[in-house]
Each structure stands twice: as structure tokens, then as C-alpha cells.
Write an enzyme that holds these catalytic residues in place. Structure first.
Site, PDB file in Angstrom:
ATOM      1  N   GLU A  64     -42.477 -46.652  49.415  1.00  0.00           N
ATOM      2  CA  GLU A  64     -42.263 -48.071  49.693  1.00  0.00           C
ATOM      3  C   GLU A  64     -43.489 -48.911  49.342  1.00  0.00           C
ATOM      4  OE1 GLU A  64     -39.478 -47.450  53.654  1.00  0.00           O
ATOM      5  OE2 GLU A  64     -41.629 -47.193  53.828  1.00  0.00           O
ATOM      6  N   GLN A 148     -48.792 -39.061  64.094  1.00  0.00           N
ATOM      7  CA  GLN A 148     -48.988 -40.370  64.751  1.00  0.00           C
ATOM      8  C   GLN A 148     -49.274 -40.244  66.255  1.00  0.00           C
ATOM      9  OE1 GLN A 148     -48.687 -42.984  62.512  1.00  0.00           O
ATOM     10  NE2 GLN A 148     -48.124 -41.405  61.037  1.00  0.00           N
ATOM     11  N   ASP A 235     -36.879 -45.273  60.756  1.00  0.00           N
ATOM     12  CA  ASP A 235     -37.469 -46.331  59.929  1.00  0.00           C
ATOM     13  C   ASP A 235     -36.968 -46.305  58.492  1.00  0.00           C
ATOM     14  OD1 ASP A 235     -38.717 -44.017  59.136  1.00  0.00           O
ATOM     15  OD2 ASP A 235     -40.764 -44.725  59.410  1.00  0.00           O
ATOM     16  N   SER A 300     -39.176 -50.210  66.248  1.00  0.00           N
ATOM     17  CA  SER A 300     -40.269 -50.367  65.281  1.00  0.00           C
ATOM     18  C   SER A 300     -39.936 -49.698  63.949  1.00  0.00           C
ATOM     19  CB  SER A 300     -41.531 -49.726  65.873  1.00  0.00           C
ATOM     20  OG  SER A 300     -42.465 -49.433  64.871  1.00  0.00           O
TER      21      SER A 300
HETATM   22  P1  NAD Z   1     -44.982 -35.797  61.479  1.00  0.00           P
HETATM   23  O1  NAD Z   1     -44.085 -35.117  60.516  1.00  0.00           O
HETATM   24  O2  NAD Z   1     -46.432 -35.525  61.427  1.00  0.00           O
HETATM   25  O3  NAD Z   1     -44.483 -35.480  62.965  1.00  0.00           O
HETATM   26  C1  NAD Z   1     -43.142 -35.566  63.348  1.00  0.00           C
HETATM   27  C2  NAD Z   1     -42.906 -34.603  64.508  1.00  0.00           C
HETATM   28  O4  NAD Z   1     -41.567 -34.790  64.964  1.00  0.00           O
HETATM   29  C3  NAD Z   1     -43.037 -33.122  64.100  1.00  0.00           C
HETATM   30  O5  NAD Z   1     -44.023 -32.502  64.888  1.00  0.00           O
HETATM   31  C4  NAD Z   1     -41.640 -32.549  64.353  1.00  0.00           C
HETATM   32  O6  NAD Z   1     -41.654 -31.218  64.796  1.00  0.00           O
HETATM   33  C5  NAD Z   1     -41.120 -33.503  65.417  1.00  0.00           C
HETATM   34  N1  NAD Z   1     -39.667 -33.526  65.551  1.00  0.00           N
HETATM   35  C6  NAD Z   1     -38.722 -33.548  64.573  1.00  0.00           C
HETATM   36  N2  NAD Z   1     -37.479 -33.536  65.133  1.00  0.00           N
HETATM   37  C7  NAD Z   1     -37.663 -33.551  66.475  1.00  0.00           C
HETATM   38  C8  NAD Z   1     -36.771 -33.543  67.586  1.00  0.00           C
HETATM   39  N3  NAD Z   1     -35.456 -33.534  67.417  1.00  0.00           N
HETATM   40  N4  NAD Z   1     -37.296 -33.553  68.834  1.00  0.00           N
HETATM   41  C9  NAD Z   1     -38.646 -33.549  69.028  1.00  0.00           C
HETATM   42  N5  NAD Z   1     -39.524 -33.523  68.013  1.00  0.00           N
HETATM   43  C10 NAD Z   1     -39.055 -33.537  66.744  1.00  0.00           C
HETATM   44  O7  NAD Z   1     -44.693 -37.369  61.305  1.00  0.00           O
HETATM   45  P2  NAD Z   1     -45.595 -38.589  61.785  1.00  0.00           P
HETATM   46  O8  NAD Z   1     -46.551 -38.997  60.720  1.00  0.00           O
HETATM   47  O9  NAD Z   1     -46.111 -38.341  63.163  1.00  0.00           O
HETATM   48  O10 NAD Z   1     -44.490 -39.731  61.828  1.00  0.00           O
HETATM   49  C11 NAD Z   1     -43.468 -39.680  62.802  1.00  0.00           C
HETATM   50  C12 NAD Z   1     -42.381 -40.653  62.453  1.00  0.00           C
HETATM   51  O11 NAD Z   1     -42.857 -41.993  62.557  1.00  0.00           O
HETATM   52  C13 NAD Z   1     -41.867 -40.510  61.017  1.00  0.00           C
HETATM   53  O12 NAD Z   1     -40.457 -40.563  61.049  1.00  0.00           O
HETATM   54  C14 NAD Z   1     -42.444 -41.693  60.283  1.00  0.00           C
HETATM   55  O13 NAD Z   1     -41.647 -42.110  59.222  1.00  0.00           O
HETATM   56  C15 NAD Z   1     -42.493 -42.710  61.397  1.00  0.00           C
HETATM   57  N6  NAD Z   1     -43.489 -43.766  61.251  1.00  0.00           N
HETATM   58  C16 NAD Z   1     -43.133 -45.020  61.641  1.00  0.00           C
HETATM   59  C17 NAD Z   1     -44.047 -46.042  61.569  1.00  0.00           C
HETATM   60  C18 NAD Z   1     -43.661 -47.406  62.056  1.00  0.00           C
HETATM   61  O14 NAD Z   1     -44.397 -48.360  61.836  1.00  0.00           O
HETATM   62  N7  NAD Z   1     -42.551 -47.532  62.745  1.00  0.00           N
HETATM   63  C19 NAD Z   1     -45.333 -45.802  61.083  1.00  0.00           C
HETATM   64  C20 NAD Z   1     -45.688 -44.519  60.728  1.00  0.00           C
HETATM   65  C21 NAD Z   1     -44.752 -43.494  60.815  1.00  0.00           C
END
Ligand code: NAD
Length: 349
Positions: A64, A148, A235, A300
Site C-alpha cells: 500500500e 505490534q 485492516d 483501526s
Molecule cells: P505479526 O504477524 O507479527 O503478529 C500477529 C500475531 O497474531 C501472531 O503472533 C499470530 O500467531 C497471532 N494470531 C493469528 N491468528 C490468531 C488468533 N486467531 N488468535 C490469537 N492470535 C492469533 O503481525 P503484527 O505486525 O503484530 O500485526 C498484527 C496485525 O495488525 C496485522 O494484521 C497487521 O496488518 C495489523 N496492523 C494494523 C495497523 C493499524 O494501523 N491498524 C498497523 C500495523 C499493523
């Protein structure tokens, strides 16, 4: 060899320098000050050029571009979201971004934004909760313990006064990683073996999972009256975390509706479903939480103005420091129209 003059060199903040800067300032102070910068920009919302981000989707993820301008500065972020990346040792989300001055179009800052995205997402989440969460919230469930998660927990401690975080991830190793990383940060950290256990007595529920599907991290029966939900992981089109019935019981707050209706939890609702924009709450144009039994939901997705604020904040913070390098990324011929001559002379040398 032609040497470019100093004025055309662009400050560049590498991952190493970003880490050094955050550690120098202290992560809690960094998050508090960054959230103030974001809040100030949300309060002048109407000044910004706004557009839903430009997304290029594939079966495995999304790439993006997120642009905006306040008329004086222009910024954009390049960011990806690839939930399966972690299986091959890569980040789900990586990013870099650029800030330029509108007057000349010249870049003023180039920066890594993988760390900065985690910081600005956490600062924005906690800022939203400051307006929406129950007063005196002390306990937060943190579901999804990936890249995150620690940033989120620390921002909620610093900005909202959260004392206890209750961690859950389908991968117990992720929960252990977050548990260890948060030791000695002043939070009471509890490892949980289910989402149900994590939300027990929580005032705030943060969902921050990554999976490219319409997931139900929370089902309707798990969400009691009065909680604030900070839903970060839904998102993208086809990528949500909450059961639709939770949305129907909640007051929903979003960053920028034209983008959130495509990407957020509310993609599950009809396209005119009423939502409140966060900036309206901050400027008292709309109400935030109005009673103790209301469920508030911050849906968010991450909006360009947050990245703009983060880059602007960063530019101020690196001023008079050594936390950046200077990049020769702009051609700077002595005569601006003699671009070819500059190339030609460089060959002779
Ligand atoms: P990441 O891949 O490092 O961590 C995601 C975690 O979610 C993993 O540890 C995984 O095991 C866990 N997970 C997956 N399915 C699950 C479930 N059903 N129950 C519990 N845990 C589960 O990703 P990240 O960098 O931490 O990002 C997390 C999310 O936040 C992503 O989807 C990303 O796109 C989103 N994000 C959003 C924003 C925003 O501004 N809204 C910003 C950054 C990231």
C-alpha cells in the site's frame, strides 16, 4: 567527481538510528509525545488532503501507498501486510516513508517506518482509548502477541494508565516472547491460554492478530457491557477479527470512513452504517463514550495522517542530533537546467 552541495542531501533515519533515537528518548516519552503530535494533527483534520490508501492486493498480502498533505508538507508511506511472512522469518508489516515540502517538492526526510509504524499505531490506539475507554481503565487484554503487541501494551500504560495486560496468542511462543519483552516495564503481565481467559475483567480488549480471512477472534458472547475494543488487525478487504454482532452492539469510531469502510471491521456492515470519526470526538464535534454500559469500538486500519504526524515528529526529534545519515538522492547541478551537463562532466572526471 562532482560533489553535491549539502543543501541537496536528504536526512535518512535507518532502523539502527530509529532504535537509538527511541532508546535515547525513552519509549514511553516517545509514545506520549508522538500521540500529542497525532492528536494535534487530528484536531486540524480539515486542512489535510485525504484519500483512501492505494492498495495492491495479492493472494498472500497487500502492498500500500499512503499519501497526505497539510498544504505545507507532503508525506507518504510504503507499507506491506503479509500475514504468512513470519513463517519464513520475515515481518508481516514493513514500511518506509518520506516527507517533502510542498513549496519546492523537495524531500526533507526519508525514514524506515517499520518501527515507526508500530509506534504510531500504538500511540493512535492509546490516544483513541484516552477518549473512548472507561474512566480508570486498569486491565487490558492483548490478543495477538506479534510484532505490534509490546508497543501497544506500553502505549496503553504510558497514555491510559493501564496496570495489567493479559496476553493471548494461538502461538504460545509468541505470548512467551511478549511476556519476556514486557518484564521490568512496570506492567503486571499475565499469560493466558485462551482469548476468554485474556478478556476476564478487562476494561479494554485489544485485538492485533494477522490472518487473511474473516476471523472471529472475539465472538458476541465474549464482549460484556462497558468495554472498549481496540481492533487493529482487521485492516484489509476480507481480513477482519470481530463477529458482526459485536459491531451491531457497539458505538463505532474510525479514522477516515472512506478507507475504513473498505478495510476495517465495518466492511461487514452496510455501507452507510453510522460511525463517528475520531477527529470529531477530539474536537468535541461528536461525543465519545456517553455511559458506562456502552461498548466503544475503535475500528483501526491506520491512516496516512498518523504517518505524516510521525514523520513530522521524527524530523523535529533528529534536529541537532546524530541519529540520521545524509543521502545523496537529489540531483543538484550548479545550473538547475544543466542536468545533462552534470552527467557529462562526471564522465570526464
Ligand atoms: P505479526 O504477524 O507479527 O503478529 C500477529 C500475531 O497474531 C501472531 O503472533 C499470530 O500467531 C497471532 N494470531 C493469528 N491468528 C490468531 C488468533 N486467531 N488468535 C490469537 N492470535 C492469533 O503481525 P503484527 O505486525 O503484530 O500485526 C498484527 C496485525 O495488525 C496485522 O494484521 C497487521 O496488518 C495489523 N496492523 C494494523 C495497523 C493499524 O494501523 N491498524 C498497523 C500495523 C499493523
Amino acid at each position: 567527481m562532482h560533489k553535491p552541495s549539502n543543501k541537496a542531501l536528504v536526512p535518512f533515519v535507518s532502523v539502527d538510528n530509529m532504535m537509538a533515537l527511541v532508546n535515547y528518548i525513552g519509549i514511553e516519552k516517545f509514545l506520549i509525545d508522538l500521540s500529542s503530535e497525532i492528536e494535534a494533527d487530528f484536531k486540524r483534520w480539515s486542512l489535510f488532503d485525504k484519500t483512501p490508501r492505494v492498495a495492491s492486493h495479492s493472494d498472500v498480502g497487500v502492498i500500500e501507498l499512503m499519501p497526505t498533505s497539510d498544504g505545507e508538507m507532503y508525506g507518504f508511506k510504503y507499507v506491506n501486510g503479509h500475514p504468512k511472512n513470519t513463517k519464513v522469518g520475515l515481518q508481516t508489516v514493513t514500511a518506509f516513508g518520506l516527507l517533502a515540502e510542498v513549496k519546492t517538492g523537495y524531500p526533507k526526510l526519508l525514514s524506515e517506518m517499520t518501527l515507526l509504524t508500530a509506534l504510531r499505531t500504538a500511540a493512535t490506539s492509546a490516544l483513541a482509548a484516552k477518549y473512548l475507554a472507561p474512566k480508570n481503565s486498569k486491565i487490558m487484554a492483548m490478543i495477538g502477541n506479534g510484532a505490534q503487541s509490546e508497543f501497544q501494551c506500553i502505549a496503553f500504560k504510558a497514555i491510559c494508565g493501564i496496570k495489567q495486560v493479559r496476553l493471548y496468542d494461538i502461538d504460545a511462543n509468541a505470548t512467551s516472547k511478549t511476556f519476556v519483552n514486557l518484564s521490568n516495564c512496570g506492567l503486571d503481565v499475565v499469560k493466558c491460554i485462551s482469548a476468554q481467559e485474556a478478556i476476564l475483567n478487562s476494561d479494554i480488549i485489544s485485538t492485533c492478530t494477522a490472518d487473511k480471512q474473516l476471523a472471529t477472534i472475539l465472538t458476541d458472547n465474549m464482549v460484556g457491557a462497558g468495554v472498549h475494543i481496540n481492533a487493529i488487525g482487521g485492516d484489509c478487504p476480507g481480513k477482519t477479527e470481530l463477529h458482526k454482532n459485536i459491531l451491531l452492539r457497539s458505538s463505532i469510531f474510525v479514522e477516515y470512513p472512506p478507507q475504513t469502510r473498505i478495510e476495517g471491521e465495518i466492511q461487514q456492515l452496510e455501507k452507510n452504517y453510522p460511525v463517528t470519526e475520531l477527529w470529531e470526538v477530539m474536537t468535541q464535534k461528536s461525543k465519545g463514550r456517553i455511559n458506562d454500559s456502552q461498548i466503544t469500538l475503535f475500528d483501526s486500519v491506520g491512516f496516512a495522517i498518523e504517518d505524516f504526524s510521525a514523520l513530522k515528529f521524527l524530523l523535529k526529534k533528529i534536529n541537532n542530533t546524530s541519529f540520521f545519515e545524509k543521502l545523496d538522492m537529489l540531483a543538484d547541478p550548479d545550473d538547475p537546467r544543466d542536468l545533462f551537463g552534470m552527467l557529462h562532466r562526471a564522465k570526464k572526471v
